[in-house]
Design a protein around this motif. Structure first.
Motif, short mmCIF file in Angstrom:
data_model
loop_
_atom_site.label_atom_id
_atom_site.label_comp_id
_atom_site.label_asym_id
_atom_site.label_seq_id
_atom_site.Cartn_x
_atom_site.Cartn_y
_atom_site.Cartn_z
N ALA A 61 21.15 29.54 85.05
CA ALA A 61 21.63 28.86 83.84
C ALA A 61 21.04 27.46 83.73
O ALA A 61 20.87 26.93 82.64
CB ALA A 61 23.16 28.78 83.86
N GLY A 62 20.69 26.87 84.87
CA GLY A 62 20.14 25.52 84.87
C GLY A 62 18.67 25.46 84.50
O GLY A 62 18.13 24.37 84.26
N LEU A 63 18.00 26.61 84.43
CA LEU A 63 16.55 26.61 84.16
C LEU A 63 16.22 26.10 82.75
O LEU A 63 15.09 25.74 82.47
CB LEU A 63 15.96 28.01 84.35
CG LEU A 63 15.99 28.59 85.77
CD1 LEU A 63 15.43 30.01 85.77
CD2 LEU A 63 15.19 27.72 86.73
N HIS A 64 17.21 26.08 81.85
CA HIS A 64 16.95 25.69 80.46
C HIS A 64 16.84 24.17 80.29
O HIS A 64 16.30 23.70 79.29
CB HIS A 64 18.10 26.18 79.56
CG HIS A 64 18.33 27.64 79.64
ND1 HIS A 64 17.56 28.56 78.97
CD2 HIS A 64 19.25 28.36 80.33
CE1 HIS A 64 18.00 29.79 79.24
NE2 HIS A 64 19.03 29.69 80.07
N PHE A 65 17.36 23.41 81.24
CA PHE A 65 17.40 21.95 81.07
C PHE A 65 16.05 21.31 81.35
O PHE A 65 15.35 21.70 82.30
CB PHE A 65 18.44 21.33 82.00
CG PHE A 65 19.86 21.62 81.59
CD1 PHE A 65 20.48 20.84 80.61
CD2 PHE A 65 20.56 22.66 82.16
CE1 PHE A 65 21.79 21.11 80.23
CE2 PHE A 65 21.86 22.94 81.79
CZ PHE A 65 22.48 22.16 80.82
#
Length: 351
Positions: A182-186
């Motif tokens: 989920a953190g890969l988008h930041f």
């Protein structure tokens, strides 16, 4: 609540499984779910800034994925062996998975990179597991970085050209067998905008194990046992989160790994967060009462997985399956390199 694994099934066309990351991390789409009204909205990931409000805390998992897949040869026979590092138990001893495992008996020596790294099998475990002890010159992590590959999930068939795309931009603590996706988008730019809006960025660590992706093999989900994963929350992070809660802000988790860490600690302390570390095997499924997390960001998960069960525990199984069917119709991209979903309880109203 007697739910079976098939209650979390949905039809997913294979072409919706994202095989490669988008060129720009933050150009993903984002579905927003409001559980109170069962509203589904289609947005872009950049819109996450509108979903976060001054006084909220955004909690992120700063684990860093090890390039944990190694290809080597047995010293005796030159036969090829694939080794996947799972867990560093002590010193240079690791729990691993091997393919083919049958011939990797105790005492077998496997060589990687012309002998720059060697692994000796010290114990045979079940299901292809082997305990190995590594020998090398210099620093282990540097050797691993130069020889290992990212352990991408089995549903990704494409080769990853840029290994950093399977790391979050804030990855720091080495130890994961998979990314907290989920953190890969930041991007750094989006994180700066979030901070500028008055939202706290809080980091914790949970080293993701491959058990996260293992399918649920029992019919009655209450019988499912999670694999334990190591987590850590600092004094500073605990204080910031308790302060957020006291002042009326929301605790917003990035990813299921952050949720599981926060709920593990909160559950043990009646909703209060304390600096601690340990191993968690918490399994969150419908019927679970959340004690810490108010909203969260996640990706789209595998049918019948513990991850879709966790999302259903927060948002309701029927609503989540409705949202997933909408995602399929709208051709959202699924899984690790796919699109995002933001789940909240209710609409925000300005005072």
């Amino acid at each position: 609540m007697n739910l079976s694994t098939k209650d979390f099934d949905f039809q997913l066309p294979e072409e919706l499984i994202a095989q490669t990351p988008l060129e720009n991390r933050s150009s993903s789409r984002m579905m927003v779910l409001t559980t109170e009204t069962e509203q589904i909205e289609d947005k872009q990931f950049e819109d996450i800034i509108d979903e976060l409000h001054p006084g909220d805390a955004l909690v992120m998992n700063n684990t860093r994925v090890l390039p944990a897949r190694l290809y080597g040869t047995k010293e005796e026979t030159n036969a090829h062996v694939e080794v996947l590092l799972l867990k560093n138990t002590e010193g240079d001893t690791w729990e691993t998975l091997m393919k083919p495992a049958k011939k990797a008996k105790k005492g077998t020596v496997i060589s990687f990179g012309d002998g720059r790294l060697k692994a000796t099998v010290v114990e045979e475990l079940e299901h292809g597991g082997r305990m190995v002890e590594f020998s090398y010159e210099g620093i282990f992590l540097e050797t691993l970085e130069s020889l290992g590959e990212m352990p991408l999930p089995p549903y990704i068939k494409e080769r990853l050209e840029n290994q950093e795309r399977y790391q979050t931009v804030y990855a720091k603590e080495n130890g994961s067998a998979a990314a907290p996706t989920a953190g890969l988008h930041f991007t750094e730019e989006i994180l700066d905008k979030i901070k500028a809006k008055g939202i706290k960025l809080v980091f914790l660590t949970l080293h993701v194990g491959l058990g996260t992706f293992r399918p649920v093999s029992v019919e009655n989900i209450d019988e499912h046992k999670m694999h334990a994963e190591f987590y850590q929350l600092s004094e500073e992070a605990a204080e910031e989160l308790n302060e957020t809660r006291k002042s009326g802000g929301r605790i917003i988790a990035v990813g299921t790994t952050s949720i599981r860490t926060l709920e593990t600690i909160g559950k043990a302390n009646e909703g209060v967060l304390k600096a601690t570390s340990g191993w968690t095997d918490i399994f969150i499924s419908p019927g679970y009462k959340f004690s810490v997390v108010d909203a969260f960001l996640t990706n789209f998960h595998l049918p019948k997985s513990t991850l879709i069960m966790l999302v259903s525990a927060f948002a309701g199984r029927e609503f989540v399956l409705k949202a997933y069917n909408h995602a399929v119709e709208e051709k959202y991209r699924f899984f690790s390199f796919g699109d995002a979903m933001f789940v909240k309880k209710k609409e925000y109203k300005e005072d």
